[in-house]
Motif scaffolding. Structure first.
Motif, PDB file in Angstrom:
ATOM      1  N   CYS A  76       0.754  -1.101   0.085  1.00  0.00           N
ATOM      2  CA  CYS A  76      -0.009   0.112  -0.129  1.00  0.00           C
ATOM      3  C   CYS A  76       0.866   1.311  -0.062  1.00  0.00           C
ATOM      4  O   CYS A  76       0.251   2.397   0.162  1.00  0.00           O
ATOM      5  CB  CYS A  76      -1.012   0.243   1.092  1.00  0.00           C
ATOM      6  N   HIS A  77       2.080   1.161  -0.116  1.00  0.00           N
ATOM      7  CA  HIS A  77       2.962   2.535   0.044  1.00  0.00           C
ATOM      8  C   HIS A  77       4.441   2.115  -0.810  1.00  0.00           C
ATOM      9  O   HIS A  77       5.065   1.513  -0.397  1.00  0.00           O
ATOM     10  CB  HIS A  77       3.283   2.937   1.289  1.00  0.00           C
ATOM     11  N   THR A  78       4.096   2.403  -2.137  1.00  0.00           N
ATOM     12  CA  THR A  78       5.568   2.175  -3.176  1.00  0.00           C
ATOM     13  C   THR A  78       5.788   3.693  -3.774  1.00  0.00           C
ATOM     14  O   THR A  78       4.850   4.247  -4.122  1.00  0.00           O
ATOM     15  CB  THR A  78       5.521   1.008  -4.058  1.00  0.00           C
ATOM     16  N   HIS A  79       6.984   3.721  -4.233  1.00  0.00           N
ATOM     17  CA  HIS A  79       7.496   4.844  -5.233  1.00  0.00           C
ATOM     18  C   HIS A  79       8.153   4.066  -6.233  1.00  0.00           C
ATOM     19  O   HIS A  79       9.219   4.146  -6.625  1.00  0.00           O
ATOM     20  CB  HIS A  79       8.361   5.783  -4.727  1.00  0.00           C
ATOM     21  N   ALA A  80       7.230   3.089  -7.023  1.00  0.00           N
ATOM     22  CA  ALA A  80       7.948   2.066  -7.845  1.00  0.00           C
ATOM     23  C   ALA A  80       8.388   2.720  -9.244  1.00  0.00           C
ATOM     24  O   ALA A  80       9.103   2.151  -9.875  1.00  0.00           O
ATOM     25  CB  ALA A  80       7.069   0.763  -8.172  1.00  0.00           C
ATOM     26  N   VAL A 145       1.094   2.756  -6.264  1.00  0.00           N
ATOM     27  CA  VAL A 145       2.372   3.639  -6.612  1.00  0.00           C
ATOM     28  C   VAL A 145       2.095   5.069  -6.729  1.00  0.00           C
ATOM     29  O   VAL A 145       1.025   5.551  -7.180  1.00  0.00           O
ATOM     30  CB  VAL A 145       2.701   3.163  -7.962  1.00  0.00           C
ATOM     31  N   LYS A 146       2.791   5.831  -6.310  1.00  0.00           N
ATOM     32  CA  LYS A 146       2.976   7.298  -5.796  1.00  0.00           C
ATOM     33  C   LYS A 146       3.724   8.005  -6.967  1.00  0.00           C
ATOM     34  O   LYS A 146       4.720   7.508  -7.506  1.00  0.00           O
ATOM     35  CB  LYS A 146       3.556   7.911  -4.568  1.00  0.00           C
ATOM     36  N   SER A 147       3.119   8.978  -7.630  1.00  0.00           N
ATOM     37  CA  SER A 147       3.855  10.127  -8.350  1.00  0.00           C
ATOM     38  C   SER A 147       5.132  10.571  -7.655  1.00  0.00           C
ATOM     39  O   SER A 147       5.451  10.052  -6.549  1.00  0.00           O
ATOM     40  CB  SER A 147       3.192  10.930  -9.159  1.00  0.00           C
ATOM     41  N   VAL A 246      -0.572  11.012   4.324  1.00  0.00           N
ATOM     42  CA  VAL A 246       0.598  11.661   4.659  1.00  0.00           C
ATOM     43  C   VAL A 246       1.767  10.921   4.965  1.00  0.00           C
ATOM     44  O   VAL A 246       1.723  10.009   5.719  1.00  0.00           O
ATOM     45  CB  VAL A 246       0.020  12.440   5.987  1.00  0.00           C
ATOM     46  N   HIS A 247       3.047  11.277   4.667  1.00  0.00           N
ATOM     47  CA  HIS A 247       4.437  10.926   4.994  1.00  0.00           C
ATOM     48  C   HIS A 247       4.697  11.721   6.274  1.00  0.00           C
ATOM     49  O   HIS A 247       4.915  12.782   6.213  1.00  0.00           O
ATOM     50  CB  HIS A 247       5.286  11.255   4.099  1.00  0.00           C
ATOM     51  N   ALA A 248       4.392  11.111   7.215  1.00  0.00           N
ATOM     52  CA  ALA A 248       4.360  11.711   8.593  1.00  0.00           C
ATOM     53  C   ALA A 248       5.506  11.485   9.567  1.00  0.00           C
ATOM     54  O   ALA A 248       5.624  10.207   9.847  1.00  0.00           O
ATOM     55  CB  ALA A 248       2.995  11.413   9.212  1.00  0.00           C
ATOM     56  N   ASP A 269       1.899   7.828   7.328  1.00  0.00           N
ATOM     57  CA  ASP A 269       3.004   6.518   7.060  1.00  0.00           C
ATOM     58  C   ASP A 269       4.121   7.010   7.607  1.00  0.00           C
ATOM     59  O   ASP A 269       4.707   8.401   7.779  1.00  0.00           O
ATOM     60  CB  ASP A 269       3.191   6.337   5.385  1.00  0.00           C
ATOM     61  N   HIS A 270       5.115   5.963   7.870  1.00  0.00           N
ATOM     62  CA  HIS A 270       6.562   6.012   8.543  1.00  0.00           C
ATOM     63  C   HIS A 270       6.108   6.342  10.130  1.00  0.00           C
ATOM     64  O   HIS A 270       6.342   5.323  10.911  1.00  0.00           O
ATOM     65  CB  HIS A 270       7.273   7.343   8.288  1.00  0.00           C
ATOM     66  N   LEU A 271       5.891   7.634  10.729  1.00  0.00           N
ATOM     67  CA  LEU A 271       5.578   7.659  12.134  1.00  0.00           C
ATOM     68  C   LEU A 271       6.571   7.539  13.165  1.00  0.00           C
ATOM     69  O   LEU A 271       6.219   7.169  14.326  1.00  0.00           O
ATOM     70  CB  LEU A 271       4.433   6.720  12.260  1.00  0.00           C
ATOM     71  N   SER A 321       6.158  -1.917   1.614  1.00  0.00           N
ATOM     72  CA  SER A 321       7.547  -1.780   1.237  1.00  0.00           C
ATOM     73  C   SER A 321       8.451  -0.606   1.063  1.00  0.00           C
ATOM     74  O   SER A 321       9.331  -0.178   1.413  1.00  0.00           O
ATOM     75  CB  SER A 321       7.811  -2.648  -0.253  1.00  0.00           C
ATOM     76  N   ASP A 322       7.453   0.611   0.893  1.00  0.00           N
ATOM     77  CA  ASP A 322       8.081   1.759   0.476  1.00  0.00           C
ATOM     78  C   ASP A 322       9.235   1.658  -0.534  1.00  0.00           C
ATOM     79  O   ASP A 322      10.024   2.666  -0.724  1.00  0.00           O
ATOM     80  CB  ASP A 322       8.546   2.420   1.847  1.00  0.00           C
ATOM     81  N   LEU A 323       9.039   0.826  -1.484  1.00  0.00           N
ATOM     82  CA  LEU A 323       9.934   0.533  -2.574  1.00  0.00           C
ATOM     83  C   LEU A 323      10.185   2.046  -3.118  1.00  0.00           C
ATOM     84  O   LEU A 323       9.314   2.629  -4.035  1.00  0.00           O
ATOM     85  CB  LEU A 323       9.220   0.003  -3.505  1.00  0.00           C
TER      86      LEU A 323
END
Ligand code: NIG
Ligand code: FE
Length: 411
Positions: A76-80, A145-147, A246-248, A269-271, A321-323
């Motif tokens: 649920c969280h990647t920058h692939a 996948v995030k932009s 939010v990347h928090a 996310d992160h935290l 993964s936060d890939l």
């Protein structure tokens, strides 16, 4: 030949349903049968209660004794999607440089922005496809996948297009997220408000209208954006009907969790540096805490997120993964889940719910992440005796099969 009511039935495995209505840590069902029609689960229960003989009830009978079936995993969280790599920064950090210092010196996300802008669609897609295939080979069926590595309107849309194209080829469903507020692009160095305005007025409405993204994310951090700068962008997201992430509080407590709570964001996310008040804000806002142990490990962080606080206040925890090329070059969701246990103290049940049910919740998807009648037939079939093995083994090929919307698909 008579037609059968179902397309396929899988037989003989144990099913970890992650359905809270079923007892046990993962709602297990032993010696189970899973009936599928038109890409959906139409029957789920003990084999002995199957209404008819398997070959009478389904056109295809697939016997998988001794296996475990889980919902298809969800990252649920990647920058692939990105150009180039940052292996040089990895080496620099090992030699003592910090992630923040590299970013402030123009490296970090900014260096991937120039590599991404300079790459052709084909180059981006081929590289992203290989990464997504790695995830798929470990039972992943949905990937967010995030932009965020182009930071122009056309370029951000291009990244999301590339993600969807790469996902189709790799056999995973892509959930696009617009991350315009990832870094300040160099051309707006002297005009921060102008960039925020561009994201809110142009990128968000376009990503929504063109169906490229379902959620909007923002990096709230000293080296990125403030909570106040996110407001117009989140406002635009709400207007366009997109979810908020939010990347928090990753590198510092910049009020990311509090912001996520205030906006009832889908997730924060992160935290790692979230305070007690931040945890309470997440609980009040109904946000999912997305834990990213790959970034924690790679940046050699030493302050884990407040998992005990999340448990006490009932904040659901997902794991991803936060890939990405900088802080988390992790191409394995199972490894991320394993690290969430070893580094953050999650139980195997929490970590596995984190890559299935809670990951779906972070993506605001109620049609997957749990095995129950009516949900998508996205399945991962594992050659393991005990389900804990999925987080116990680091590496190794444990996947016996993968099913995407009812269709068996070897990645
Ligand atoms: O989730 N924190 C911001 N985004 C990524 C890192 C991106 C990068 O370093 O390229 C993350 O860790
Ligand atoms: Fe990230």
């Amino acid at each position: 030949m008579t037609s059968r009511p179902w397309d396929t039935v899988w037989l003989g495995a144990s099913a970890a349903t992650f359905d809270p209505a079923r007892p046990g840590p993962w709602g297990a069902l032993h010696d189970a049968a899973v009936g599928v029609k038109n890409g959906r689960i139409v029957w789920l229960g003990p084999l002995t209660e199957l209404p008819e003989r398997p070959d009478e009830v389904a056109a295809e009978v697939r016997s998988v004794p001794g296996c475990w079936i889980t919902p298809g995993l969800i990252d649920c969280h990647t920058h692939a999607v990105f150009g180039g790599d940052r292996a040089d920064e990895f080496a620099a950090r090992l030699a003592g440089e910090s992630y923040e210092a590299i970013a402030r010196a123009g490296g970090g996300i900014r260096s991937t922005v120039s590599a991404t802008r300079g790459a052709t669609d084909d180059q981006l897609r081929t590289a992203a496809e290989a990464r997504l295939r790695d995830l798929a080979r470990e039972g992943v069926t949905t990937v967010e996948v995030k932009s965020g590595y182009d930071l122009t309107t056309d370029g951000e849309i291009r990244m999301l297009d590339v993600a969807h194209a790469a996902g189709r080829r790799a056999g995973v469903e892509i959930q696009g997220t617009l991350l315009g507020l990832h870094a300040l692009p160099p051309e707006f160095e002297r005009d921060r408000p102008g960039y925020i305005e561009l994201v809110a007025r142009e990128m968000v409405p376009r990503a929504a209208a063109e169906g490229r993204a379902r959620q909007v994310d923002a990096f709230v951090e000293g080296i990125a954006f403030t909570a106040a700068e996110c407001a117009p962008v989140f406002e635009a997201a709400r207007e366009a009907g997109l979810g908020i992430r939010v990347h928090a509080d990753q590198l510092s407590d910049a009020g990311g969790a509090a912001l996520a709570g205030r906006w009832c964001a889908a997730s924060a996310d992160h935290l790692e540096r979230t305070s007690k008040a931040g945890v309470a804000a997440l609980a009040r806002g109904g946000c999912v805490a997305v834990l990213l142990p790959g970034a924690y490990l790679t940046l050699r962080d030493d302050q884990p997120p407040p998992v005990t606080g999340f448990r006490q206040l009932g904040v659901p925890m997902a794991v991803a993964s936060d890939l990405n090329p900088g802080s988390s070059p992790v191409r394995s969701l199972r490894t991320a889940a394993s690290l969430a246990c070893s580094l953050f103290g999650l139980t195997p049940a929490e970590a596995l719910a984190g890559v299935t049910r809670e990951a779906a919740r972070a993506l605001q998807l109620d049609d997957r992440g749990v095995l129950s009648v009516g949900r998508r037939a996205d399945l991962a079939i594992w050659q393991v005796e005990r389900l804990e093995e999925l987080v116990y083994w680091i590496g190794g090929d444990l996947l016996a099969g993968r099913v995407v919307e009812g269709i068996e698909d070897a990645p």
